[in-house]
Design a protein around this motif. Structure first.
Motif, PDB file in Angstrom:
ATOM      1  N   ARG A   1       2.105  -5.473  11.954  1.00 34.42           N
ATOM      2  CA  ARG A   1       1.681  -4.403  12.870  1.00 34.42           C
ATOM      3  C   ARG A   1       1.454  -4.968  14.273  1.00 34.42           C
ATOM      4  NH1 ARG A   1      -3.415  -0.480  11.666  1.00 34.42           N
ATOM      5  NH2 ARG A   1      -2.040   0.384  10.060  1.00 34.42           N
TER       6      ARG A   1
ATOM      7  N   PHE B   1       3.827  -4.783   3.999  1.00 29.06           N
ATOM      8  CA  PHE B   1       3.616  -5.339   5.338  1.00 29.06           C
ATOM      9  C   PHE B   1       2.915  -6.691   5.223  1.00 29.06           C
ATOM     10  CE2 PHE B   1      -0.966  -4.441   5.542  1.00 29.06           C
ATOM     11  CZ  PHE B   1      -1.098  -3.451   4.583  1.00 29.06           C
TER      12      PHE B   1
ATOM     13  N   ARG C   1       0.862  -1.183   0.000  1.00 29.93           N
ATOM     14  CA  ARG C   1       0.000   0.000   0.000  1.00 29.93           C
ATOM     15  C   ARG C   1       0.897   1.232   0.000  1.00 29.93           C
ATOM     16  NH1 ARG C   1      -5.024  -1.298   4.233  1.00 29.93           N
ATOM     17  NH2 ARG C   1      -5.611  -3.240   3.199  1.00 29.93           N
TER      18      ARG C   1
ATOM     19  N   GLU D   1       0.998   4.083   1.167  1.00 32.77           N
ATOM     20  CA  GLU D   1       0.371   4.927   2.188  1.00 32.77           C
ATOM     21  C   GLU D   1       0.821   6.379   2.022  1.00 32.77           C
ATOM     22  OE1 GLU D   1      -1.796   4.093   4.565  1.00 32.77           O
ATOM     23  OE2 GLU D   1      -1.651   1.902   4.723  1.00 32.77           O
TER      24      GLU D   1
ATOM     25  N   GLU E   1      -5.024  -0.266  15.583  1.00 26.14           N
ATOM     26  CA  GLU E   1      -5.918  -1.227  14.928  1.00 26.14           C
ATOM     27  C   GLU E   1      -5.118  -2.434  14.468  1.00 26.14           C
ATOM     28  OE1 GLU E   1      -8.176   0.132  11.426  1.00 26.14           O
ATOM     29  OE2 GLU E   1      -7.987  -1.947  10.758  1.00 26.14           O
ATOM     30  N   ALA E   2      -5.326  -3.568  15.144  1.00 27.69           N
ATOM     31  CA  ALA E   2      -4.597  -4.777  14.758  1.00 27.69           C
ATOM     32  C   ALA E   2      -5.415  -5.626  13.804  1.00 27.69           C
ATOM     33  CB  ALA E   2      -4.230  -5.585  15.992  1.00 27.69           C
TER      34      ALA E   2
ATOM     35  N   MET F   1      -0.034  -9.299   6.181  1.00 25.34           N
ATOM     36  CA  MET F   1      -1.408  -9.346   6.664  1.00 25.34           C
ATOM     37  C   MET F   1      -1.960 -10.754   6.500  1.00 25.34           C
ATOM     38  SD  MET F   1      -4.883  -7.604   5.285  1.00 25.34           S
ATOM     39  CE  MET F   1      -4.394  -5.964   4.830  1.00 25.34           C
TER      40      MET F   1
ATOM     41  N   GLY G   1      -3.313  -7.531  10.925  1.00 26.26           N
ATOM     42  CA  GLY G   1      -1.986  -7.096  10.502  1.00 26.26           C
ATOM     43  C   GLY G   1      -0.918  -7.832  11.299  1.00 26.26           C
TER      44      GLY G   1
ATOM     45  N   MET H   1       4.228  -0.247  11.879  1.00 27.93           N
ATOM     46  CA  MET H   1       2.840   0.122  12.179  1.00 27.93           C
ATOM     47  C   MET H   1       2.102   0.548  10.915  1.00 27.93           C
ATOM     48  SD  MET H   1       2.152  -0.172  15.379  1.00 27.93           S
ATOM     49  CE  MET H   1       2.797  -0.014  17.047  1.00 27.93           C
ATOM     50  N   ARG H   2       2.732   1.371  10.123  1.00 28.39           N
ATOM     51  CA  ARG H   2       2.125   1.794   8.862  1.00 28.39           C
ATOM     52  C   ARG H   2       3.183   1.718   7.782  1.00 28.39           C
ATOM     53  NH1 ARG H   2      -2.478   3.407   7.562  1.00 28.39           N
ATOM     54  NH2 ARG H   2      -3.107   3.790   9.698  1.00 28.39           N
ATOM     55  N   GLY H   3       3.354   0.525   7.263  1.00 27.63           N
ATOM     56  CA  GLY H   3       4.362   0.308   6.233  1.00 27.63           C
ATOM     57  C   GLY H   3       3.738   0.426   4.856  1.00 27.63           C
TER      58      GLY H   3
HETATM   59  P1  ATP Z   1      -5.696   1.709   8.818  1.00 29.77           P
HETATM   60  O1  ATP Z   1      -7.001   2.375   9.137  1.00 29.77           O
HETATM   61  O2  ATP Z   1      -4.776   1.594   9.978  1.00 29.77           O
HETATM   62  O3  ATP Z   1      -5.053   2.251   7.582  1.00 29.77           O
HETATM   63  P2  ATP Z   1      -7.076  -0.228   7.288  1.00 29.77           P
HETATM   64  O4  ATP Z   1      -8.474   0.022   7.682  1.00 29.77           O
HETATM   65  O5  ATP Z   1      -6.579   0.307   6.015  1.00 29.77           O
HETATM   66  O6  ATP Z   1      -6.094   0.208   8.478  1.00 29.77           O
HETATM   67  P3  ATP Z   1      -7.507  -2.998   6.615  1.00 29.77           P
HETATM   68  O7  ATP Z   1      -7.579  -2.710   5.182  1.00 29.77           O
HETATM   69  O8  ATP Z   1      -8.747  -3.395   7.333  1.00 29.77           O
HETATM   70  O9  ATP Z   1      -6.813  -1.797   7.387  1.00 29.77           O
HETATM   71  O10 ATP Z   1      -6.365  -4.072   6.843  1.00 29.77           O
HETATM   72  C1  ATP Z   1      -6.418  -5.089   7.838  1.00 29.77           C
HETATM   73  C2  ATP Z   1      -5.291  -4.944   8.826  1.00 29.77           C
HETATM   74  O11 ATP Z   1      -4.027  -4.793   8.179  1.00 29.77           O
HETATM   75  C3  ATP Z   1      -5.398  -3.720   9.715  1.00 29.77           C
HETATM   76  O12 ATP Z   1      -6.265  -3.969  10.781  1.00 29.77           O
HETATM   77  C4  ATP Z   1      -3.955  -3.532  10.159  1.00 29.77           C
HETATM   78  O13 ATP Z   1      -3.644  -4.370  11.237  1.00 29.77           O
HETATM   79  C5  ATP Z   1      -3.170  -3.987   8.958  1.00 29.77           C
HETATM   80  N1  ATP Z   1      -2.672  -2.847   8.162  1.00 29.77           N
HETATM   81  C6  ATP Z   1      -3.384  -2.039   7.335  1.00 29.77           C
HETATM   82  N2  ATP Z   1      -2.594  -1.127   6.759  1.00 29.77           N
HETATM   83  C7  ATP Z   1      -1.336  -1.364   7.223  1.00 29.77           C
HETATM   84  C8  ATP Z   1      -0.065  -0.766   6.981  1.00 29.77           C
HETATM   85  N3  ATP Z   1       0.072   0.255   6.141  1.00 29.77           N
HETATM   86  N4  ATP Z   1       1.015  -1.262   7.632  1.00 29.77           N
HETATM   87  C9  ATP Z   1       0.893  -2.314   8.475  1.00 29.77           C
HETATM   88  N5  ATP Z   1      -0.281  -2.920   8.734  1.00 29.77           N
HETATM   89  C10 ATP Z   1      -1.381  -2.468   8.114  1.00 29.77           C
END
Ligand code: ATP
Ligand code: MG
Length: 599
Positions: A477, A158, A143, A145, A437-438, A160, A474, A153-155
């Motif tokens: 995460r 990552f 992603r 981001e 948010e895990a 999943m 995640g 945490m926000r890579g």
């Molecule tokens: P966030 O609101 O934190 O961006 P998201 O709603 O985009 O999360 P989901 O698409 O539901 O997340 O993804 C499922 C899980 O993947 C999340 O609950 C989180 O644990 C993990 N996750 C999402 N984006 C990332 C990221 N950029 N880096 C690491 N883990 C991630």
């Protein structure tokens, strides 16, 4: 593993690039190396943690009857065009990395897999007899981001676990959803985390519900609102509450008053001697839809409250059809530069009324000529209220809906606040906590199956779209969240269940023969007995080894120091710092018992 043979590099200083403790510690302890923004190398110690987390996830998923698979990371644009997500995911603030292959075909790197799994279901599920079914995978996601931060945490790359279930009915979906709720609670509990399950925003897709699993920690990016009776917990994005009752207004007749320099609620209330609960403030937003149309939105809300961006975004997304668009791509408070693109004349900012004239908008092909006027529920009951007079330096007092202004469409656009009364029980008040948010579980319904034509034949012989759920957690995460929740000034304190190794045998001085001999003997015996153990046999000072053992956070440290003369070793528990002398021959069973109790 012997540390002398391992690529083991720790840092004494906090790396400048890291802001939060878990990110600093993972870098310092050599668990991760940054390769690019939001892109990390998972070093051997971290890889062991990630595999342990994955294994717990796998066991709990399998226990629900879900099946593991592995889907492609490279995905064709066509599938995303069928679902209608290609443009939103690849353009503007979209987070999908996309590329063109040598045959000029567009592809994307998977940020999530609804499209791919729905295509698989379309090809393989024919009948209700094949339902329900649930596939999941543990995989690297991509992603791009907008703000990658805090390490794992926000890579931008990552790991999943994502799972997708298919059902004939909503009831069947709800059963799997409930199973996943239990599975996620088990996963987080087994990983040794303190967490809270909360009601979550399901975006404009609707669906019947979604829940997030929040690891509680100060550094969390999300705010959780909850009541102490345990009956209510929601992400702030979604939280509802009963705002305080408004204080009755002292104004009785509508009147325009000079209120110079009162562009803020505080200055206005000071000057008029009124309560913010008697003020209707009007906030201007600029919405941009995927067809390029800009809509100016005027939201009226009580002076003491704030607009909830998520709720507003959802409402504007629902209204996309009104503007011949499919989705919203941006929502901002327009700055001067943005206003210049559509304002026909200078706006009375800070003094806007709910009936701000549409002739402020120089309409064009891409700018809707009228304001979209919305009001939060908090303003509906107000009487004799104060609002702007559409004239800089002036307000109207004693205004009323139906007389002074037309009440716009009302809905809940309010941001819940600490201290508000709870909806389920007004004696309960809302509290707040920070969460990471895990995981997120989601009742999708038929959004993707309908769009991609993934149907099945039901018992009654009718063709219906598959009912779907999706469930993400995640893995990377989650691993870092454990560090965020469990560390001290000396380093990481891994929960035993996900520690890279359960024990480390530290030989204070490798040149002292009995120390080294007993250390090696214990190291071998422990590993043979299934206790995952490191041997610190480096030619370093004892102090350095102790510091490193604490930094990397191994739950038990066994020291073959002076006490070996008395047939004992010292065992230090990382979490509590307690030290015990244990007879050498009892070490294996002592540790086995401790570990069994901890996991
Ligand atoms: P966030 O609101 O934190 O961006 P998201 O709603 O985009 O999360 P989901 O698409 O539901 O997340 O993804 C499922 C899980 O993947 C999340 O609950 C989180 O644990 C993990 N996750 C999402 N984006 C990332 C990221 N950029 N880096 C690491 N883990 C991630
Ligand atoms: Mg996200």
């Amino acid at each position: 593993m012997r540390l002398s043979q391992m690529l083991f590099v720790t840092l004494r200083e906090d790396p400048a690039e890291a802001e939060i403790p878990s990110h600093k510690l993972l870098l310092r302890a050599g668990y991760i190396r940054r390769i690019a923004s939001g892109v990390y190398a998972y070093m051997p110690l971290l890889w062991r943690v990630l595999q342990k987390v994955s294994q717990i996830v796998r066991e709990e998923m399998n226990a629900t009857g879900a099946q593991e698979c592995l889907l492609p990371q490279i995905q064709p644009a066509e599938l995303w065009q069928e679902s209608g997500r290609w443009d939103t995911y690849t353009k503007a603030e979209g987070i999908m990395f996309s590329l063109t292959d040598r045959q000029d075909r567009e592809m994307g790197l998977g940020p999530t897999h609804e499209e791919v799994i729905t295509a698989v279901a379309r090809d393989t599920i024919r009948s209700y007899r094949q339902l329900p079914t649930h596939l999941y995978q543990i995989q690297t996601k991509f992603r791009d981001e907008i703000r990658p931060r805090f390490g794992l945490m926000r890579g931008r790359e990552f790991i999943m676990k994502d799972g997708y279930s298919f059902h004939a009915t909503e009831e069947s979906l709800k059963e799997t959803y409930a199973d996943m709720d239990r599975a996620y609670r088990n996963i987080l509990t087994r990983c040794g985390l303190k967490f809270q399950a909360v009601e979550a925003d399901s975006g404009a897709i609707g669906g019947s519900g979604s829940q997030e699993f929040m690891v509680l920690a100060e550094a969390g990016e999300d705010a959780v609102m909850y009541t102490e009776d345990g009956q209510y917990a929601a992400n702030l994005e979604k939280a509802v509450s009963l705002p305080p009752e408004p204080i009755a207004s002292a104004f009785t007749t509508p009147e325009k008053r000079a209120t110079p320099n009162t562009a803020t609620i505080a200055t206005l209330c000071d000057l008029l001697g009124c309560s913010p609960t008697q003020v209707v403030k009007n906030v201007l937003y600029q919405a941009v839809y995927d067809n390029g149309v800009t809509v100016l939105v005027l939201v009226s809300i009580r002076g003491d409250r704030d607009v909830n961006d998520t709720k507003l975004t959802n409402e504007l997304t629902r209204r996309a059809v009104d503007y011949e668009a499919t989705t919203l791509i941006a929502l901002d408070v327009p700055d001067t530069e943005a206003q210049a693109k559509w304002a026909a004349k200078p706006l009375p900012l800070g003094y806007i009324a709910p009936d701000l004239d549409d002739d402020y908008i120089a309409g064009s092909k891409t700018v809707a000529p009228k304001f979209l006027r919305l009001a939060d529920n908090t303003v509906t009951a107000l009487k004799n209220f104060v609002s702007g007079a559409n004239d800089t330096g002036y307000h109207t007092v004693g205004a009323n809906w139906g007389e002074t202004y037309t009440l716009p469409d009302t809905l809940d656009l309010d941001t819940a606040m600490v201290g508000d009364r709870a909806v389920h029980d007004p004696n309960q008040t809302l509290h707040t906590a920070r969460g990471i948010e895990a995981g997120h579980i989601f009742q999708l319904g038929t959004k993707y199956s309908a769009a991609l034509g993934a149907t099945f034949t039901d018992e009654d012989g009718k063709t219906k779209p598959l009912v779907m759920g999706c469930y993400g957690i995640g893995v990377s995460r989650l691993a870092q969240s454990a560090v965020e929740q469990s560390h001290d000034r000396n380093g990481i304190i891994w929960p035993v269940a996900i520690a890279p190794y359960q024990a480390v045998v530290v030989v204070p001085n490798i040149k002292t023969e009995p120390q080294m001999a007993i250390g090696t003997q214990l190291y071998e015996a422990l590993n043979a007995a299934g206790v995952e153990t490191l041997l610190d046999d480096r030619n370093e000072r004892a102090g350095v080894k102790f510091k490193d053992a604490e930094l990397i956070g191994i739950p038990y440290r066994i020291v073959t120091g002076r006490s070996i003369e008395a047939g004992q070793v010292e065992i230090v528990e990382r979490a509590t710092g307690t030290t015990e002398e244990v007879a050498i021959e009892a070490v294996v069973s002592w540790l086995q018992a401790k570990i069994a109790a901890a996991v």
